[in-house]
Write an enzyme that holds these catalytic residues in place. Structure first.
Site, PDB file in Angstrom:
ATOM      1  N   ASP A 107       8.358  28.677 -31.386  1.00 21.02           N
ATOM      2  CA  ASP A 107       9.409  29.089 -32.319  1.00 21.02           C
ATOM      3  C   ASP A 107       8.826  29.106 -33.733  1.00 21.02           C
ATOM      4  OD1 ASP A 107      12.088  29.461 -33.431  1.00 21.02           O
ATOM      5  OD2 ASP A 107      11.914  27.362 -34.039  1.00 21.02           O
ATOM      6  N   CYS A 160       0.833  -1.202   0.000  1.00 15.94           N
ATOM      7  CA  CYS A 160       0.000   0.000   0.000  1.00 15.94           C
ATOM      8  C   CYS A 160       0.865   1.248   0.000  1.00 15.94           C
ATOM      9  CB  CYS A 160      -0.923   0.007   1.215  1.00 15.94           C
ATOM     10  SG  CYS A 160      -0.027   0.193   2.774  1.00 15.94           S
ATOM     11  N   ASP A 182      16.952  27.103 -29.517  1.00 22.38           N
ATOM     12  CA  ASP A 182      15.770  27.014 -28.650  1.00 22.38           C
ATOM     13  C   ASP A 182      16.078  26.286 -27.332  1.00 22.38           C
ATOM     14  OD1 ASP A 182      14.089  28.230 -30.554  1.00 22.38           O
ATOM     15  OD2 ASP A 182      13.850  26.329 -31.613  1.00 22.38           O
ATOM     16  N   CYS A 200       3.433   1.584   2.798  1.00 16.03           N
ATOM     17  CA  CYS A 200       4.689   0.863   2.525  1.00 16.03           C
ATOM     18  C   CYS A 200       5.604   1.727   1.667  1.00 16.03           C
ATOM     19  CB  CYS A 200       4.404  -0.447   1.787  1.00 16.03           C
ATOM     20  SG  CYS A 200       3.303  -1.578   2.645  1.00 16.03           S
ATOM     21  N   ASP A 255      12.551  23.614 -31.913  1.00 18.75           N
ATOM     22  CA  ASP A 255      13.254  22.493 -32.543  1.00 18.75           C
ATOM     23  C   ASP A 255      14.752  22.717 -32.728  1.00 18.75           C
ATOM     24  OD1 ASP A 255      12.938  24.480 -34.578  1.00 18.75           O
ATOM     25  OD2 ASP A 255      13.374  22.939 -36.076  1.00 18.75           O
TER      26      ASP A 255
END
Length: 866
Positions: free
Chosen positions: A445, A11, A647, A14, A643
């Site tokens: 971008d 659980c 960036d 634990c 990309d």
């Protein structure tokens, strides 16, 4: 980061105890336990022996997930991952459940079938209350022995000072059994002392709880089995990915094909792939043509045609022709292996929202035990029979469930990250999946993200009396010797139109101006308007057209021959097919979309208008992008979508970095989310899925908390009209975790690209004053940033037929239609995205200002009224 397999956890308590034990180690920086995959992720310099010892001291078992973490082959890693996800628990629980039910049915036949319904028993048991009680005790003992794991784990964790859910089950069942044993012995004493049979019968019917002692572990086992099955389904996406991983490859060694294990394949190997086979590594096709099923990476079911020079990826399927490839990336460096690693990391890390459940789980079980003792004492002090007090205390113990709290977040994260991976959207961590659901501002971008990232010839306008084919022959001959990107766009057009490249002499490149050469003894030149105008006289209409192209973000290239004007080619970095629709979807989700670019103001404004963004910030240097993001984050949760290498700082700085899959390695490494299909529309899908997962987590946490808040007081007996005995408490506890898991599984049918259910809303706007502050901050850092005059939609006036600008998709049309039809007097509105108009039918005259306001609230631009 090192990973360990943890055994013995049942659980959230634990999970909390293991994390606390490992975090207490001196050289551990962070520790995170996944209850879903039973794995422990540890960052720091602590040695394996220290970590394992700390886990064992807390009462649990631990072992390295990867035996040789530093010298691990790809196949060994995949096997370890498969072993970690192997469902060993479900078969054990099935056997326990079947045996428990057999003994429980016999027990319930006696306690309920005979005593309540009058079903027959063997003659020696009729009226033999002590004998019948002994048989009930033996059957209850059988169920307890079958489910001894609860008692071993429960009392072991209690002895370590870290009680868990098993402790509650063991205490509830154990107290019921011990009390019933005490009553049974009391009955024998009463019989010895000559008590009346009716008194013995009263004890038998009212104070024996052997059926509760057996029912509690039996029903909890049923619940655990359902939970185990549903948890297994949430990891199906990762299991399926692991199964798809290539195991063998046919490589050419000394000119002959040899079957090798995937670990023996190295970069540069030549591999042979037959139709129907899985491609073993990332590579380039050097021979053959085929169609490749890339659904494992992109989610796209339609095969992609591949020819010589095209790239292919590991774990994709060769569907049609025989091909030979040269490997570029092998083993853990392949795109497919990185996908597996990202999905696995998302499952093993924690979302920030999980901290709520973690804090509660850490004190939950001890608190429940204290509450049960208070309930027991309270009923006794109130003058109730001790058996009633015990019944309420036991019900409190067994009805409380920390499991649902512990599973609320990880099952939703696993289901969501798996769904994303199936659709080419990779969330690197659980935190990134959660953050995607909170995005308020998207900074995008331009080059390579909104646009294709390469110049394309979009307009060809030959001079009067000059044939287009002749014009293109001369223009392409001139541009063919240049390496400039604009020249590449012109020569690409030649290939597209099958125009042969003529040979030229005395080629010269004039930086900042253009090109010149000699063709068939004549001087041919081309370049900027200024350069060509200095060579020959240009008609005013042509200059106006060139200026018009420039305003639209296109670069006009003029060409001449000797003293004659040949024509003009307009080149532009065109927007991708899905960019405008993707931006429209994000805006309709209430996200402010800002285009950020280093390009000049005029070109950026033109692209911004085409894409439909809210604001364009142009002329930004790479370091300036990071400054813009830093400032945007002060106003709301900000995602950066990009990309390129430039960036990367902005992607890293933002709340959520979304990297385009076809972008640079630096961008992908810096991003929190990777769009494998390189489509901007997937960014909208990533946010949409993030919101669905976040909503699912909130639902799970609500039900987990509400379950305990509502049922614990009822179990304690605070509401006399609503009585729950231990058996019903155990049943309720079992169903709580199952409900949470099943709710998370609904994410498997979620449609990432379905925008029809998006909440169309007026999104947060960046005011001009705020944007000016951003620009000032960037320029102070050495930039030359400007804000382009992108008109925000909303300045509208309409009557019967309204011309509207800014509608990009059917979702926009639906927004306008709803806004108009909500007005009293407008019966219908037919909106056309293609025509940019709305035809309204009014039952009475509606004030134009009201109509204007309705459209302004949807943020679209009015053009004219007819």
């Amino acid at each position: 980061m090192k990973q360990y397999i943890i055994t013995g956890m049942t659980c959230a308590s634990c999970q909390s105890h293991v994390e606390k034990a490992v975090r207490s180690l001196k050289n551990v920086e962070s520790a995170s336990v996944s209850l879903l995959t039973n794995t422990l992720s540890v960052e720091g310099s602590a040695c394996d022996e220290e970590v394992i010892a700390a886990v064992e001291a807390a009462g649990y078992g631990a072992s390295l997930k990867y035996a040789n973490q530093n010298k691990l082959s790809e196949s060994e890693r995949l096997k370890a991952d498969e072993k970690a996800l192997e469902d060993k628990n479900t078969p054990i629980l099935k056997r326990r459940m079947i045996l428990s039910i057999v003994f429980l049915v016999l027990l319930m036949y006696i306690t309920m079938g005979h005593n309540m319904l009058g079903l027959p028993l063997p003659l020696f048991m009729n009226g033999n209350y002590i004998g019948t009680g002994i048989i009930e005790m033996l059957l209850a003992m059988a169920v307890i022995i079958v489910n001894k794991a609860f008692f071993v784990s429960g009392f072991k964790s209690l002895s370590k000072g870290s009680p868990n859910m098993d402790t509650l089950v063991a205490l509830g069942s154990g107290v019921s059994f011990i009390w019933s044993l005490y009553i049974l012995l009391k009955m024998t004493v009463m019989m010895r002392d000559g008590a009346e049979m009716i008194a013995v019968m009263h004890l038998y019917h009212n104070q024996l709880y052997f059926e509760s002692a057996a029912m509690i572990p039996a029903l909890i086992t049923v619940g655990k089995l359902l939970e185990s099955i549903s948890k297994g389904k949430t990891t199906d996406a990762l299991k399926n990915l692991l199964k798809m991983a290539p195991k063998k490859a046919v490589a050419e060694r000394n000119g002959k094909p040899v079957l090798l294990d995937i670990d023996e394949v190295v970069t540069g190997d030549i591999l042979q792939i037959k139709p129907g086979e899985s491609i073993p590594a990332d590579g380039i096709v050097i021979e053959g043509m085929t169609a490749v099923d890339e659904s494992a990476l992109t989610g796209e079911s339609i095969p992609v045609d591949k020819k010589q020079g095209d790239s292919v990826s590991a774990a994709t399927i060769n569907r049609s022709g025989f091909i030979r490839i040269q490997t570029v990336r092998v083993g853990e460096d392949t795109s497919f292996s990185q996908i597996i690693q990202m999905v696995s990391n998302a499952a093993s890390t924690k979302a920030p929202i999980a901290r709520i459940a973690d804090k509660v789980s850490a004190v939950f079980v001890p608190a429940v035990i204290v509450i049960a003792l208070i309930v027991l004492a309270g009923w006794i002090l109130a003058g109730s029979d001790i058996s009633i007090a015990i019944e309420h205390a036991v019900t409190v113990l067994v009805i409380s469930c920390p499991c649902a709290l512990g599973l609320a977040t990880p099952v939703a994260i696993m289901a969501g990250s798996g769904k994303g991976a199936q659709n080419g959207i990779l969330y690197k961590t659980a935190a990134s999946l959660e953050m995607a659901g909170k995005v308020q501002i998207a900074v995008v971008d331009k080059t390579g993200t909104i646009t294709e990232g390469k110049p394309t010839a979009v307009n060809v306008i030959p001079a009067v009396n000059v044939e287009e084919s002749v014009f293109l022959e001369k223009a392409c001959a001139l541009e063919s010797k240049s390496e400039h990107p604009l020249a590449a766009a012109v020569t690409a057009l030649a290939k597209e139109k099958n125009i042969s490249i003529l040979s030229t002499d005395n080629f010269k490149a004039l930086p900042g101006n253009g090109l010149q050469s000699e063709l068939n003894g004549k001087k041919v030149f081309g370049g900027s308007v200024k350069y060509v105008s200095s060579m020959i006289s240009i008609n005013k209409d042509i200059l106006n057209k060139a200026s018009e192209f420039a305003e639209e973000g296109r670069t006009p290239i003029l060409f001449g021959e000797d003293d004659k004007y040949l024509g003009m080619i307009a080149v532009a970095d065109v927007i991708k097919d899905d960019s405008a629709e993707a931006i429209c979807e994000m805006r309709n989700m209430g996200i402010e979309v800002v285009m950020l670019t280093g390009d000049n103001e005029r070109t950026a404004a033109a692209i911004g208008r085409q894409a439909g963004v809210d604001r364009v910030i142009a002329g930004v240097l790479p370091e300036g992008k990071e400054a813009v993001i830093r400032d945007m984050m002060k106003r709301g949760t900000t995602a950066m979508i990009g990309d390129g290498i430039n960036d990367a700082p902005a992607l890293k700085r933002s709340d959520l970095g979304i990297a385009i899959g076809a972008g640079s390695d630096a961008a992908i490494d810096s991003g929190d989310v990777v769009l494998m299909n390189s489509r901007l529309s997937d960014a909208a899908g990533a946010v949409r899925l993030g919101r669905a997962v976040l909503r699912n987590i909130y639902e799970n946490l609500f039900w987990a908390f509400a379950y305990n808040i509502v049922l614990i007081p009822i179990a304690a007996g605070f509401y006399p009209r609503l009585q729950i005995n231990p058996m019903w408490g155990a049943a309720a506890m079992s169903l709580s975790s199952f409900t949470v898991c099943m709710n998370a599984l609904r994410l498997n049918i979620f449609k990432i690209d379905d925008s029809s259910h998006d909440r169309i809303m007026k999104h947060r706007k960046l005011h001009d004053a705020e944007t000016v502050k951003t620009v000032m901050a960037v320029n102070a850092a050495g930039g030359n940033t400007t804000v382009c005059p992108i008109k925000n939609r909303g300045e509208n006036m309409i009557k019967k037929t309204v011309k509207i600008e800014g509608m990009m998709c059917e979702h926009c049309a639906a927004a306008v239609k709803n806004a108009l039809e909500e007005l009293d007097g407008i019966e219908s509105a037919e909106v056309s995205v293609k025509d940019g108009s709305a035809v309204i039918e009014m039952s009475k005259n509606v004030d134009s200002e009201k109509i204007k306001k309705a459209i302004e609230d949807r943020d679209y631009k009015f053009i004219s009224i007819e």
